[in-house]
Design an enzyme around this catalytic site. Sequence first.
Site, PDB file in Angstrom:
ATOM      1  CE  LYS A 112      -4.566  -1.564   1.469  1.00  0.00           C
ATOM      2  NZ  LYS A 112      -5.237  -1.582   2.940  1.00  0.00           N
ATOM      3  CE  LYS A 195      -5.520  -8.218  -2.548  1.00  0.00           C
ATOM      4  NZ  LYS A 195      -5.528  -7.271  -1.105  1.00  0.00           N
ATOM      5  CE  LYS A 198     -12.757  -3.861  -0.721  1.00  0.00           C
ATOM      6  NZ  LYS A 198     -11.914  -3.453   0.361  1.00  0.00           N
TER       7      LYS A 198
END
Length: 332
Positions: A112, A195, A198
């Site tokens: 992130k 992965k 969203k």
Amino acid sequence: MKKTILSGSTVTGDLTLGNYIGAINNWKRMQDEYDCLYFLADLHALTVHQDPAVLRERTYSFFAQYIALGLDPQKNIIFAQSQIHEHAELAWILTCLTPMGYLNRMTQFKEKAEKNVKNINAGLFSYPVLMAADILLYQADLVPVGEDQKQHLELCRDLVGYFENRYGKGVFKMPEPSIGKVGARIMSLQDPTKKMSKSDDNEKNYVSIIDDPKKIEKKIKSAATDSGTEIKYDPENKPGVANLLVIFSILSGKSLEQLENDYAGKMYGHLKVDLAELVVQTLTPVRERYLDLMKNKDHLHQLLQQGADRAQERARETLRKTYEAVGLISRS
Ligand code: TYM
């Protein structure tokens, strides 16, 4: 006594097939057998910049998506994290027990931080501690999640150990992760080595559970497949086809072997056409239910209040025990 289940999703983007298959489908199966709490992790969403109006709207939208996917707000306690102030308070106590070095090793933080170079804030860093507080407040026995949350669950378990070493036993229950054998890591449609996420910038990488049928069809049909022609479950050499087979298997209830047999001698195109149809069939009623629920925000708001009232009773008791163990003076 029924076991207590707790899980949640961060309120960013829209829920994807990955969230559904890796987590919510399992939450749904557990709701008849266990004492379940499912929440909307809106405080977690703040680790990236949010437009306030969009965040508020999205929290209702996620709640409606939970219900549309089959989570019953009467059977389960469903609530918004920020409505229970005990989450932030317990997170502080746990933050003071968490070594910086431990958080530094978290893979999701590294990923992130790479994605948000302009906003690597302390919340992003301590996010897993807030997640531990979410779990420990409700004395959860089991936490059904996808593979990507495993490391966070380990931290949570270690924090129980650190807390007990310092303050003694009896305040928290030691939670166990519950991760499905198949489908715990659904991959991106365009890049099946990553992965499905969203918050991906490229919407072709995921199917959102409220996408319209045309979009779903297009996304599945343009999914990256691998060289060769054989339809075989081989995640190492054929990650694209393997990913489609896993989605197919979970949604149809057929085993991977059965699907390999069904598609022996057929082309990738056949698999994609059939899978697109299956995903559309699965998600169309979800989308309709969702659109219907979103017409009545007052009702959603009321249901959320009820969920918060039920959740807070439990959270309050755990925080009281925690403060007492730690040596904070309780208010009489
Ligand atoms: P989130 O919102 O990223 O995802 C919600 C759930 O979906 C699972 N998941 C997947 N499973 C399979 N394949 C994928 N591609 C995929 N993408 C996501 C996640 O593992 C998760 O179970 N930190 C959490 C939210 C959270 C939480 C908690 C969860 C906050 N506090 C306490 C459990 C307990 C998150 O961001 O999940």
